[in-house]
Motif scaffolding. Structure first.
Motif, short mmCIF file in Angstrom:
data_model
loop_
_atom_site.label_atom_id
_atom_site.label_comp_id
_atom_site.label_asym_id
_atom_site.label_seq_id
_atom_site.Cartn_x
_atom_site.Cartn_y
_atom_site.Cartn_z
N LEU A 71 18.87 68.02 7.45
CA LEU A 71 19.60 67.19 6.49
C LEU A 71 18.65 66.21 5.81
O LEU A 71 18.76 65.96 4.60
CB LEU A 71 20.72 66.43 7.19
N ARG A 72 17.71 65.67 6.56
CA ARG A 72 16.77 64.71 5.97
C ARG A 72 15.84 65.40 4.99
O ARG A 72 15.54 64.86 3.91
CB ARG A 72 15.97 64.03 7.09
N ASP A 73 15.39 66.61 5.31
CA ASP A 73 14.50 67.35 4.41
C ASP A 73 15.18 67.66 3.08
O ASP A 73 14.52 67.73 2.04
CB ASP A 73 14.06 68.66 5.07
N SER A 74 16.50 67.82 3.12
CA SER A 74 17.23 68.15 1.89
C SER A 74 17.70 66.91 1.13
O SER A 74 18.18 67.02 0.00
CB SER A 74 18.45 69.02 2.23
N GLY A 75 17.59 65.75 1.77
CA GLY A 75 18.09 64.52 1.16
C GLY A 75 19.54 64.22 1.50
O GLY A 75 20.06 63.17 1.10
N ALA A 76 20.19 65.13 2.23
CA ALA A 76 21.61 64.94 2.54
C ALA A 76 21.85 63.87 3.59
O ALA A 76 22.93 63.28 3.65
CB ALA A 76 22.22 66.27 3.00
N LEU A 77 20.85 63.61 4.43
CA LEU A 77 21.05 62.62 5.49
C LEU A 77 21.35 61.24 4.90
O LEU A 77 22.23 60.52 5.38
CB LEU A 77 19.81 62.55 6.39
N ALA A 78 20.64 60.87 3.84
CA ALA A 78 20.84 59.57 3.22
C ALA A 78 22.23 59.43 2.61
O ALA A 78 22.78 58.33 2.55
CB ALA A 78 19.77 59.33 2.16
N ARG A 79 22.80 60.54 2.18
CA ARG A 79 24.13 60.52 1.56
C ARG A 79 25.25 60.52 2.61
O ARG A 79 26.25 59.83 2.45
CB ARG A 79 24.32 61.73 0.65
N LEU A 80 25.06 61.30 3.68
CA LEU A 80 26.12 61.49 4.67
C LEU A 80 26.02 60.52 5.83
O LEU A 80 27.03 60.06 6.36
CB LEU A 80 26.09 62.93 5.18
N PHE A 81 24.79 60.23 6.25
CA PHE A 81 24.58 59.35 7.40
C PHE A 81 23.50 58.32 7.06
O PHE A 81 22.42 58.30 7.66
CB PHE A 81 24.13 60.17 8.63
N PRO A 82 23.79 57.43 6.11
CA PRO A 82 22.76 56.45 5.69
C PRO A 82 22.31 55.54 6.82
O PRO A 82 21.16 55.09 6.83
CB PRO A 82 23.46 55.68 4.57
N GLU A 83 23.19 55.28 7.78
CA GLU A 83 22.82 54.41 8.91
C GLU A 83 21.70 55.03 9.74
O GLU A 83 20.88 54.32 10.33
CB GLU A 83 24.04 54.16 9.81
N ILE A 84 21.68 56.36 9.81
CA ILE A 84 20.64 57.06 10.56
C ILE A 84 19.40 57.23 9.69
O ILE A 84 18.27 57.02 10.15
CB ILE A 84 21.16 58.43 11.04
N ASP A 85 19.59 57.58 8.43
CA ASP A 85 18.46 57.83 7.54
C ASP A 85 17.57 56.61 7.41
O ASP A 85 16.33 56.74 7.36
CB ASP A 85 18.98 58.25 6.17
N ARG A 86 18.15 55.41 7.36
CA ARG A 86 17.33 54.23 7.13
C ARG A 86 16.50 53.82 8.36
O ARG A 86 15.65 52.94 8.27
CB ARG A 86 18.20 53.05 6.69
N LEU A 87 16.71 54.48 9.49
CA LEU A 87 15.91 54.18 10.68
C LEU A 87 14.49 54.71 10.56
O LEU A 87 13.57 54.16 11.18
CB LEU A 87 16.57 54.80 11.93
N PHE A 88 14.30 55.77 9.78
CA PHE A 88 12.98 56.36 9.66
C PHE A 88 12.05 55.45 8.86
O PHE A 88 12.42 54.97 7.79
CB PHE A 88 13.07 57.74 9.00
N GLY A 89 10.88 55.20 9.43
CA GLY A 89 9.93 54.30 8.80
C GLY A 89 10.03 52.87 9.28
O GLY A 89 9.21 52.03 8.89
N VAL A 90 11.01 52.58 10.12
CA VAL A 90 11.16 51.24 10.68
C VAL A 90 10.39 51.17 12.01
O VAL A 90 10.69 51.91 12.94
CB VAL A 90 12.64 50.89 10.91
N PRO A 91 9.39 50.30 12.12
CA PRO A 91 8.57 50.26 13.33
C PRO A 91 9.22 49.49 14.47
O PRO A 91 10.06 48.62 14.27
CB PRO A 91 7.30 49.55 12.86
N GLN A 92 8.80 49.84 15.69
CA GLN A 92 9.18 49.13 16.90
C GLN A 92 7.90 48.77 17.66
O GLN A 92 6.84 49.34 17.40
CB GLN A 92 10.04 50.03 17.80
N PRO A 93 7.98 47.83 18.61
CA PRO A 93 6.78 47.47 19.37
C PRO A 93 6.20 48.67 20.11
O PRO A 93 6.89 49.35 20.87
CB PRO A 93 7.29 46.41 20.36
N GLU A 94 4.92 48.94 19.88
CA GLU A 94 4.28 50.11 20.47
C GLU A 94 4.25 50.04 21.99
O GLU A 94 4.25 51.08 22.67
CB GLU A 94 2.86 50.26 19.93
N LYS A 95 4.25 48.83 22.56
CA LYS A 95 4.22 48.67 24.01
C LYS A 95 5.39 49.37 24.68
O LYS A 95 5.25 49.96 25.75
CB LYS A 95 4.24 47.18 24.36
N TYR A 96 6.56 49.31 24.04
CA TYR A 96 7.76 49.91 24.61
C TYR A 96 8.10 51.25 23.97
O TYR A 96 8.82 52.07 24.56
CB TYR A 96 8.95 48.96 24.46
#
Length: 255
Positions: free
Chosen positions: A107-132
């Motif tokens: 879905l993400r490769d096709s662009g559909a993830l952002a339309r259908l599940f924007p809450e999930i799509d926006r997680l990609f590219g968001v960093p978290q502490p590498e320690k954990y």
């Protein structure tokens, strides 16, 4: 049929009737649309994503030209017409596959993830502490958790909870990265919004909200004072519904 691998017939004498070379695509592990008519029904995007998750153990991939057609359907607004019930039906079935993350990857490769599940799509590219989180990227993390939950349980409600547990990290202000203070409450609120939009059943919604809200309490349970621990158990409703604790713990274990 939607895909070449499904568009094969067999005569009573065992002769294959294969007008779209589906046999070749089976051998090469390719998911390919039969004709331009594929674009007439946007639910096919969800179905091919689900097939990708189902047949991932066999190495199946979406054909480049099929992915291109799916992208065109998304850009033309086709997926925006999908009704909530159809989206949820395909999502629930995808959660039951061995590699549910592949559903979201396609879905993400096709662009559909952002339309259908924007809450999930926006997680990609968001960093978290590498320690954990050595994988760093929150979207990657959530997909790892989802697939791990599939290894731990067949209960798709728990798998759904694993999917939504960190939604709040997608709304953390960039200046606060890679920390995500207070993401638990935001995750619970976003899970509620997602469930209302897609009309997701109450039993999925309830465990999804609880895991979103309290998963970090589980990870640091030995550090909680007795009052906070008791309040957490009461919030999860484990005294009236002890089976809820098992669901909660499995989702947190996947995390």
């Amino acid at each position: 049929r939607d895909l070449t691998i499904n568009a094969i017939a067999q005569t009573v004498n065992g002769e294959l009737i294969d007008p779209f070379n589906g046999t070749s695509d089976l051998q090469n592990r390719v998911l390919r649309h039969v004709s331009p008519a594929f674009a007439e029904d946007p639910v096919r995007i969800l179905r091919i994503a689900r097939f990708a998750a189902r047949f991932a153990p066999f190495g199946f991939k979406v054909a480049p030209e099929t992915n291109a057609m799916m992208q065109d359907m998304v850009n033309n607004g086709e997926v925006d017409a999908l009704v909530a019930e159809r989206v949820w039906a395909e999502l629930e079935r995808a959660l039951g596959e061995d590699r549910p993350s592949l559903f979201f990857e396609v879905l993400r490769d096709s662009g559909a993830l952002a339309r259908l599940f924007p809450e999930i799509d926006r997680l990609f590219g968001v960093p978290q502490p590498e320690k954990y989180h050595p994988e760093i990227d929150t979207g990657v993390h959530v997909m790892l958790v989802l697939d791990q939950s599939a290894r731990l349980t067949d209960d798709t409600r728990i798998r759904f909870a694993a999917l939504v547990h960190d939604l709040g990290k997608g709304t953390t202000p960039r200046k606060e990265w890679p920390k995500h203070i207070g993401h638990e409450k935001r995750s619970a609120n976003l899970t509620k919004v997602l469930c209302e939009r897609l009309r997701i059943p109450k039993d999925y919604r309830d465990i999804g909200i609880l895991v979103s809200r309290y998963h970090t309490h589980c990870h640091r349970a030995e550090e909680l004072n007795p009052g906070t621990l008791l309040k957490t158990l009461e919030s999860i409703d484990v005294f009236r519904r002890p089976e809820r604790l098992e669901q909660f713990l499995l989702a947190c274990q996947a995390d």
